[in-house]
Design a protein around this motif. Structure first.
Motif, short mmCIF file in Angstrom:
data_model
loop_
_atom_site.label_atom_id
_atom_site.label_comp_id
_atom_site.label_asym_id
_atom_site.label_seq_id
_atom_site.Cartn_x
_atom_site.Cartn_y
_atom_site.Cartn_z
N UNK A 163 0.82 -1.21 0.00
CA UNK A 163 0.00 0.00 0.00
C UNK A 163 0.86 1.26 0.00
N UNK A 164 2.06 1.20 0.61
CA UNK A 164 2.96 2.35 0.60
C UNK A 164 3.82 2.45 -0.63
N UNK A 165 3.73 1.46 -1.51
CA UNK A 165 4.54 1.45 -2.72
C UNK A 165 4.20 2.61 -3.63
N UNK A 166 2.95 3.01 -3.66
CA UNK A 166 2.53 4.11 -4.53
C UNK A 166 3.29 5.39 -4.20
N UNK A 167 3.41 5.71 -2.90
CA UNK A 167 4.12 6.92 -2.50
C UNK A 167 5.60 6.84 -2.89
N UNK A 168 6.21 5.67 -2.71
CA UNK A 168 7.61 5.50 -3.10
C UNK A 168 7.78 5.71 -4.60
N UNK A 169 6.85 5.17 -5.39
CA UNK A 169 6.92 5.33 -6.84
C UNK A 169 6.76 6.79 -7.26
N UNK A 170 5.93 7.53 -6.55
CA UNK A 170 5.78 8.96 -6.84
C UNK A 170 7.10 9.68 -6.61
N UNK A 171 7.79 9.35 -5.51
CA UNK A 171 9.09 9.96 -5.24
C UNK A 171 10.10 9.58 -6.32
N UNK A 172 10.10 8.32 -6.74
CA UNK A 172 11.02 7.88 -7.79
C UNK A 172 10.79 8.70 -9.06
N UNK A 173 9.55 8.83 -9.46
CA UNK A 173 9.21 9.57 -10.68
C UNK A 173 9.64 11.03 -10.58
N UNK A 174 9.31 11.69 -9.48
CA UNK A 174 9.61 13.11 -9.34
C UNK A 174 11.11 13.36 -9.22
N UNK A 175 11.83 12.50 -8.52
CA UNK A 175 13.28 12.67 -8.38
C UNK A 175 13.98 12.47 -9.71
N UNK A 176 13.51 11.54 -10.52
CA UNK A 176 14.07 11.37 -11.86
C UNK A 176 13.71 12.54 -12.77
N UNK A 177 12.48 13.01 -12.65
CA UNK A 177 12.01 14.10 -13.51
C UNK A 177 12.75 15.40 -13.22
N UNK A 178 13.01 15.66 -11.94
CA UNK A 178 13.61 16.94 -11.55
C UNK A 178 15.06 16.80 -11.11
#
Length: 353
Positions: A155-170
């Motif tokens: 259930x907490x994987x979604x938040x981790x994936x959001x951080x992965x995406x944003x850290x790669x993007x920015x």
């Protein structure tokens, strides 16, 4: 008793250091709901940076490359978690038959004990009944809690994936932000340190993933050859838990050995199986790990134990996993920062600074 100005100054420094340590512990403790998923996301983003750059070299824009890299992480982690949950549910549903197997094992132990020590099975009965029930109840409780923990992680994987995406993007914006606060004469040095840190962290994480994968292959082949029940479940759990140094490999090897004595129909077969598992553990620790990961980010054993204990106290299992690479990052920064070299020397294994 009088205090000199020098002793007062030293006392002030000690007090400041103690206050700083307490503030760090307070920050880590109360900030855990944010810090744990953020650090997991940061480590995974660091691991996926080369893949993201590769996609950009294929004419993907940054948004598409970051999204694709995050999707790869989702497929791998989500697939492992779902597979583990399905296998664990099957294990829990079979807990009744496992109880019977364990009671059969205890009965065999009683018989062997009686033949060796001349203590009758009746004399052993009271001792074993209470303890066997306690062990079985405890085992069932641990497994249930473990499955609940995995479900919470999913259930907490979604938040981790959001951080992965944003850290790669920015990632470029984050690098530029750091450079804005860096004096002009130190920018080249800071850029060199950050580039080297990203490279070494990636090497450590990717190397750890490869070692875990190879250990999982060895485990699964061995389990299939010996026809060990719940082979896939034990392989997934035994492979993933090795990410915790020292404690993880011990548990990883102990569980299949216990299962072999419960389910195998002969003691010699279980002994041979146990020897093979211990050999695979030695291969993982003394061949694969030094060869694939190397010693550039290796911490000395005392520091690793301290990191595991502190991480366990502050963040539980997540801390036991995250604090070791955190200490490795501190070592990397210290080795390349003037004035902090002694800290890197203290944390590391090599004899040179």
């Amino acid at each position: 008793m009088t205090f000199t100005s020098q002793s007062m100054e030293n006392l002030t420094k000690i007090n400041k250091a103690l206050i700083f340590i307490l503030l760090c512990f307070a920050l880590l403790h109360f900030g855990s709901p944010f810090l744990i998923p953020f650090l997991l996301g940061a480590f995974l983003a660091s691991l996926m940076k080369p893949f993201c750059s590769f996609l950009e070299s294929l004419k993907f824009n940054r948004l598409a490359a970051s999204l694709s890299s995050t999707f790869v992480v989702f497929i791998i982690l989500g697939g492992l978690l779902l597979l583990f949950i399905s296998q664990a549910n099957q294990f829990v549903s079979d807990i009744g038959s496992i109880r019977d197997e364990i009671k059969t094992l205890i009965d065999n132990i009683q018989r062997e004990t009686a033949s060796i020590t001349n203590i009758s099975k009746e004399d052993q009965k009271d001792f074993w009944i209470g303890r066997s029930n306690q062990i079985l109840d405890r085992l069932e409780s641990v497994i249930t809690n473990l499955i609940n923990g995995v479900v919470n992680a999913l259930s907490g994987l979604l938040l981790v994936l959001i951080y992965v995406f944003l850290l790669l993007l920015y990632q470029d914006r984050i690098d530029n932000f750091i450079m804005m606060y860096t004096p002009e004469k130190k920018k080249s040095q800071i850029r060199k340190i950050t580039d080297h840190m990203n490279k070494v962290v990636y090497h450590y994480l990717w190397g750890r993933a490869k070692v875990m994968g190879l250990l999982g292959i060895m485990y699964y082949i061995t389990f299939i050859v010996f026809d060990l029940p719940y082979a896939l479940l034990i392989t997934i759990f035994g492979t993933l838990i090795t990410i915790i140094p020292y404690l993880g490999p011990f548990i990883s090897g102990l569980i299949p050995i216990i299962f072999s004595f419960i389910f195998f129909d002969s003691v010699p077969k279980a002994v041979i199986f146990s020897v093979i598992i211990m050999i695979e553990q030695l291969i993982e620790s003394y061949v694969l790990e030094p060869w694939i990961i190397g010693r550039e980010v290796k911490l000395n054993p005392l520091v690793v134990i301290v990191a595991i204990i502190i991480g366990g106290i502050v963040w539980g299992v997540a801390g036991m996993i995250l604090f070791v690479p955190l200490f490795a990052i501190i070592k990397i920064i210290s080795n390349h920062t003037p004035g902090l070299e002694p800290i890197g020397y203290l944390l590391g294994q090599s004899k040179s600074v």
